[in-house]
Design a protein around this motif. Structure first.
Motif, mmCIF file in Angstrom:
data_model
loop_
_atom_site.group_PDB
_atom_site.id
_atom_site.type_symbol
_atom_site.label_atom_id
_atom_site.label_comp_id
_atom_site.label_asym_id
_atom_site.label_seq_id
_atom_site.Cartn_x
_atom_site.Cartn_y
_atom_site.Cartn_z
ATOM 1 N N LYS A 92 -6.618 -9.472 5.909
ATOM 2 C CA LYS A 92 -7.324 -8.879 4.998
ATOM 3 C C LYS A 92 -5.980 -7.464 4.333
ATOM 4 O O LYS A 92 -6.271 -6.396 4.609
ATOM 5 C CB LYS A 92 -8.433 -8.277 5.612
ATOM 6 C CG LYS A 92 -9.470 -9.172 5.160
ATOM 7 C CD LYS A 92 -10.911 -8.560 5.558
ATOM 8 C CE LYS A 92 -12.160 -9.027 4.875
ATOM 9 N NZ LYS A 92 -13.260 -8.716 5.446
ATOM 10 N N SER A 136 -3.479 -5.289 3.564
ATOM 11 C CA SER A 136 -3.197 -4.672 2.342
ATOM 12 C C SER A 136 -1.584 -3.735 2.559
ATOM 13 O O SER A 136 -0.903 -4.514 3.325
ATOM 14 C CB SER A 136 -4.068 -2.801 1.757
ATOM 15 O OG SER A 136 -4.222 -2.712 3.312
ATOM 16 N N LYS A 137 -1.498 -3.464 0.950
ATOM 17 C CA LYS A 137 -0.066 -2.757 1.057
ATOM 18 C C LYS A 137 0.027 -1.582 2.018
ATOM 19 O O LYS A 137 1.341 -1.653 2.257
ATOM 20 C CB LYS A 137 0.170 -2.499 -0.793
ATOM 21 C CG LYS A 137 1.703 -2.050 -1.001
ATOM 22 C CD LYS A 137 1.642 -1.139 -2.084
ATOM 23 C CE LYS A 137 0.872 0.755 -2.307
ATOM 24 N NZ LYS A 137 0.657 1.132 -3.420
ATOM 25 N N GLN A 138 -0.850 -0.887 1.360
ATOM 26 C CA GLN A 138 -0.858 0.271 2.317
ATOM 27 C C GLN A 138 -0.763 -0.174 4.187
ATOM 28 O O GLN A 138 0.289 0.749 4.989
ATOM 29 C CB GLN A 138 -1.714 1.258 2.392
ATOM 30 C CG GLN A 138 -1.959 2.248 1.061
ATOM 31 C CD GLN A 138 -3.449 3.243 0.737
ATOM 32 O OE1 GLN A 138 -3.876 3.185 2.005
ATOM 33 N NE2 GLN A 138 -2.717 3.856 0.302
ATOM 34 N N THR A 191 -0.365 5.969 -3.986
ATOM 35 C CA THR A 191 -0.102 5.288 -4.856
ATOM 36 C C THR A 191 -1.337 4.416 -4.411
ATOM 37 O O THR A 191 -1.929 4.367 -3.331
ATOM 38 C CB THR A 191 0.804 4.602 -4.904
ATOM 39 O OG1 THR A 191 1.169 3.999 -3.608
ATOM 40 C CG2 THR A 191 2.421 5.383 -5.554
ATOM 41 N N SER A 192 -1.674 3.675 -5.674
ATOM 42 C CA SER A 192 -3.496 2.938 -5.273
ATOM 43 C C SER A 192 -2.741 2.160 -3.626
ATOM 44 O O SER A 192 -1.409 1.354 -4.637
ATOM 45 C CB SER A 192 -3.396 2.044 -6.521
ATOM 46 O OG SER A 192 -2.723 1.366 -6.756
ATOM 47 N N ASP A 193 -3.768 1.132 -3.387
ATOM 48 C CA ASP A 193 -3.878 0.489 -2.141
ATOM 49 C C ASP A 193 -3.628 -0.963 -3.575
ATOM 50 O O ASP A 193 -4.487 -1.760 -4.211
ATOM 51 C CB ASP A 193 -4.421 0.686 -1.658
ATOM 52 C CG ASP A 193 -4.006 -0.383 0.154
ATOM 53 O OD1 ASP A 193 -2.614 -0.895 -0.214
ATOM 54 O OD2 ASP A 193 -5.059 -0.882 1.183
ATOM 55 N N ARG A 194 -3.372 -2.459 -3.125
ATOM 56 C CA ARG A 194 -3.926 -3.505 -3.052
ATOM 57 C C ARG A 194 -3.843 -4.628 -2.059
ATOM 58 O O ARG A 194 -3.247 -4.336 -1.190
ATOM 59 C CB ARG A 194 -2.864 -3.898 -3.973
ATOM 60 C CG ARG A 194 -1.835 -4.140 -4.179
ATOM 61 C CD ARG A 194 -0.379 -3.789 -5.597
ATOM 62 N NE ARG A 194 0.614 -3.520 -4.880
ATOM 63 C CZ ARG A 194 1.425 -5.133 -4.005
ATOM 64 N NH1 ARG A 194 1.632 -5.901 -3.736
ATOM 65 N NH2 ARG A 194 2.932 -4.317 -4.397
ATOM 66 N N GLN A 195 -4.208 -5.717 -2.465
ATOM 67 C CA GLN A 195 -4.095 -6.806 -1.306
ATOM 68 C C GLN A 195 -3.200 -7.716 -1.854
ATOM 69 O O GLN A 195 -2.340 -7.512 -2.047
ATOM 70 C CB GLN A 195 -4.897 -8.075 -1.517
ATOM 71 C CG GLN A 195 -6.743 -7.249 -0.806
ATOM 72 C CD GLN A 195 -6.542 -7.318 0.369
ATOM 73 O OE1 GLN A 195 -7.048 -6.334 1.286
ATOM 74 N NE2 GLN A 195 -6.942 -8.612 1.256
ATOM 75 N N VAL A 196 -1.877 -7.787 -0.186
ATOM 76 C CA VAL A 196 -0.958 -8.836 -0.399
ATOM 77 C C VAL A 196 -0.876 -9.980 0.557
ATOM 78 O O VAL A 196 -1.963 -10.506 1.535
ATOM 79 C CB VAL A 196 0.296 -7.978 0.036
ATOM 80 C CG1 VAL A 196 0.723 -6.778 -0.466
ATOM 81 C CG2 VAL A 196 0.245 -7.869 1.634
ATOM 82 N N SER A 197 0.037 -11.017 -0.100
ATOM 83 C CA SER A 197 -0.247 -12.511 0.074
ATOM 84 C C SER A 197 0.276 -12.649 1.326
ATOM 85 O O SER A 197 1.234 -11.608 2.419
ATOM 86 C CB SER A 197 0.328 -13.176 -1.240
ATOM 87 O OG SER A 197 1.666 -13.116 -1.087
ATOM 88 N N HIS A 211 3.927 -12.572 0.527
ATOM 89 C CA HIS A 211 4.510 -10.990 0.589
ATOM 90 C C HIS A 211 4.932 -10.275 2.129
ATOM 91 O O HIS A 211 6.194 -10.112 2.357
ATOM 92 C CB HIS A 211 3.767 -10.358 0.002
ATOM 93 C CG HIS A 211 4.589 -8.929 -0.269
ATOM 94 N ND1 HIS A 211 5.700 -9.054 -1.469
ATOM 95 C CD2 HIS A 211 4.140 -7.924 0.010
ATOM 96 C CE1 HIS A 211 6.097 -7.391 -1.582
ATOM 97 N NE2 HIS A 211 4.528 -6.555 -0.649
#
Length: 707
Positions: A70, A72-74, A132-138, A141
């Motif tokens: 799981k 995330s970008k952060q 900035t907003s967080d998001r899931q990364v693959s 990536h």
């Protein structure tokens, strides 16, 4: 709004750190090149670099290795950023302490370059990552970012060591105070931008992770200021203290990443699970525990008592009388308000240990634990019921409601949770059917319910097996004595129970929803009979068919009636549809439905007029052709002056509204003469004929018309 504990801690820690930093800066400014305990300070600085490296690795571990599924970008970017910062901090500490790494010596210019680069990366990276907003990364990536960053960082560090002698001395040895101040100001401004960006992004809610990151940025700013104050060797103390400020800032980042990656997701998951559990066990509208929670609670009561010494427990099911009519007439919003108000009143009347539940729709339940005697339990349950205030204010209008209750008792009536609930529900429905407010369950109710279930199952098969048939009761003109119409009435010839009266199966059909297909069958069969008689040469007359409430609520009722008329080939003017006053509670819906039917060309009458709640104001606007006076008024018309007055009023009103009037239940010549005197148009009843099969109607009545 008051300052929360986490916000207060951020302010206090930042303030203390700032005070210490200013004190050291002032001390350094007045101490010149004085060096006290240089070796000890050098050791402390090296240890600070090592600790920064260790903490950075911990940040990397928390943010990247943990929760890899799981990511995330952060989490990813903070892990990558601090893996580089840890290396740079260690290299800077080794350089300022004069330690060679792999035989390579770190000069002043390279050490300062590591310092400037690490803080530029830190300030810019923290600004980008956390504001900035967080998001899931693959996964792809993740591998690309980390591999690319590792290669670039390694190449950059090797290049710096290789070409350190070519680095600009004037820029990195800070001989020019202006250059030094410009660099400091730029990096500090970048840190400050990060703080304000994070504060702005979380201006509505200040999560713990965001506040911890802000503390880290504050100590990074102060640590960088102290490090720059100690360059180029002005104050070893300022430099060492700055290094430890960086350690503190890294610790806060570690803590922030912990809150972000472990604590807050865990708390969020627990909150979601708690909410889901609450929703699973509570009613959305009233907030009361639902049927599932009731079964668990009752089950725990029964099992805790044990089988050796059963303690009596009462289960009461409470039903709001005529709730569907309230919903239909006042709207679902008013119905919801009524349910919430009843739930609150029941809860307020419960004694210690008693508990209220919402079973669904218009039913509540109360569990009474512990009384020793059955009579005590019955008295308490009935006392609760009669204590509910029947007056309820909805949308500034006062309404009066009535409640019905059914009670079952453990262990006398049942020994399981499902039995007790089922039997209490049987009892409350038995109470409603017999116009009582309170009934205790008896074994006879179970047998009657089983009989109803069997009858319902038989009814589902009866249409397929052609067990239903129609009888017709003729209607006569009171002026000419001629038959002018007939009412179709459904009958059921049950294969085992014989001929059943309508009162035995029509209410059951209404409750089960079978009234809709049954009603369509009646409508089609009546139209087929009437069309056949016309084709056989008999004088055309109108056939009346009753519509049920469920049929009347169908949005496509007019289309269904039209389809049947077209299929059968019957002219619409030879069909009359009878509705009841209760169907016109929702005047807008009723008006639209009746207008749609009227456009087909059929006649419309209001059956059992005078027994419902029609508004005379609305009555004049409804597209109807006839009023049928209920038999209850006609029966006593010669004995009761009130009934006579009601019949007279209805006929007079109908004449003024240009409506026809049909009296039902005419059984004597006296009644007939009275109705003639009131200018009633038509009559139907045993005086003329009881309901008869189609073949009898044809031979005894239609044939007379032909003659």
């Amino acid at each position: 709004m008051g300052i929360r504990t986490e916000e207060r801690a951020t302010i206090i820690q930042g303030g203390l750190g700032l005070a210490v930093m200013l004190g050291v800066v002032m001390f350094a400014a007045g101490s010149g090149n004085r060096s006290n305990a240089a070796e000890s300070l050098q050791t402390l600085q090296l240890v600070a670099g090592l600790v920064c490296g260790a903490v950075s690795f911990a940040i990397f571990t928390q943010g990247w290795i943990l929760f890899t599924d799981k990511l995330s970008k952060q989490r990813l970017y903070s892990a990558v950023l601090f893996s580089i910062l840890g290396i740079l901090s260690f290299l800077n500490a080794a350089g300022t302490s004069g330690i060679k790494l792999f035989g390579l010596e770190t000069g002043l210019r390279l050490s300062n370059a590591f310092l400037i680069i690490s803080h530029l990366l830190c300030a810019a990276g923290m600004l980008i990552i956390f504001s900035t907003s967080d998001r899931q990364v693959s996964g792809q990536h993740k591998i690309f970012v980390f591999s690319g960053t590792a290669l670039v960082a390694a190449a950059g560090i090797v290049s710096l060591y290789t070409y350190q002698n070519h680095l600009p001395a004037g820029l990195l040895e800070f001989q020019n105070i202006t250059v030094k101040m410009v660099l400091m100001s730029a990096i500090l401004a970048l840190y400050a931008t990060g703080i304000f960006s994070i504060l702005y992004r979380h201006r509505k809610e200040r999560p713990r992770a965001a506040l911890t990151v802000i503390r880290a940025l504050m100590f990074m700013m102060m640590g960088f200021t102290l490090l720059m104050t100690g360059i180029p060797g002005d104050s070893r103390l300022a430099h060492v203290l700055g290094s430890w400020y960086i350690v503190i800032s890294y610790y806060f980042v570690l803590k922030g990443v912990y809150h972000l990656t472990i604590d807050e997701p865990f708390r969020g998951q627990r909150a979601i699970e708690a909410k889901m559990k609450y929703m699973a066990y509570h009613d959305d509208l009233t907030g009361l525990p639902n049927l599932r929670r009731m079964k668990e609670f009752l089950g725990s009561l029964l099992t805790s008592h044990g089988k050796d010494e059963p303690v009596r427990t009462g289960v009461a099911v409470i039903n709001i009388d005529r709730f569907k009519a309230i919903n239909d007439s006042l709207g679902y919003s008013a119905g919801d308000k009524l349910l919430m108000e009843v739930g609150e009143r029941l809860s307020g009347l419960c004694l210690q240990g008693e508990k209220v539940f919402r079973m669904g729709e218009d039913e509540f339940a109360v569990i009474f634990p512990g009384p020793k005697e059955v009579t005590e339990l019955e008295s308490r349950a009935e006392q609760l019921l009669v204590s509910v205030d029947p007056s309820i204010l909805i949308d500034e209008t006062e309404y009066h409601i009535s409640l019905s209750m059914g009670l079952s008792i453990y262990p006398e009536d049942g020994d399981s949770v499902d039995q007790l609930i089922q039997y209490a529900d049987m009892a409350v429905h038995h109470a409603k059917e017999h116009d009582q407010i309170f009934i205790r369950y008896t074994e006879a109710m179970k047998k009657r319910t089983q009989s109803r279930v069997e009858l319902e199952n038989d009814m589902r098969k009866a249409l397929e097996r052609d067990e239903f048939f129609l009888e017709y009761q003729p209607q006569f003109s009171l002026l000419t004595g001629k038959m002018v119409g007939m009412e179709a009435l459904v009958r059921w010839n049950h294969p085992k129970r014989g001929l059943l009266p309508p009162n035995d199966f029509i209410p059951l059909a209404e409750d089960s929803g079978l009234i809709v297909p049954l009603g369509e069958w009646v409508l089609k069969t009546a139209c087929e009979h009437n069309r056949k008689w016309q084709l056989d040469g008999y004088e055309p007359v109108c056939v009346s068919v009753n519509l049920s409430m469920r049929q009347f609520r169908q949005y496509n009722l007019a289309d269904k009636v039209d389809a049947i008329l077209r299929e059968v080939g019957l002219d619409a003017k030879y069909l009359e549809l009878e509705v009841t006053e209760s169907m016109t509670f929702d005047i807008d819906t009723a008006l639209n439905q009746l207008q749609s039917l009227k456009r087909l060309g059929v006649h419309i009458s209001i059956d059992d007029f005078g027994t419902g709640y029609s508004s005379l104001n609305y009555l004049k606007s409804l597209p109807i052709d006839r009023l049928k006076i209920d038999r209850s008024f006609v029966k006593e018309v010669m004995l009761d002056g009130n009934d006579a007055a009601i019949v007279s009023t209805i006929t007079t009103m109908a004449h003024h509204l240009k409506l026809k009037v049909t009296a039902e239940g005419v059984e004597s010549e006296e009644q007939l003469e009275f109705l003639k005197g009131q200018n009633c148009h038509e009559g139907q009843g045993y005086l003329f004929s009881k309901p008869v099969p189609a073949r009898v109607l044809e031979s005894q009545f239609l044939s007379r018309l032909a003659g």
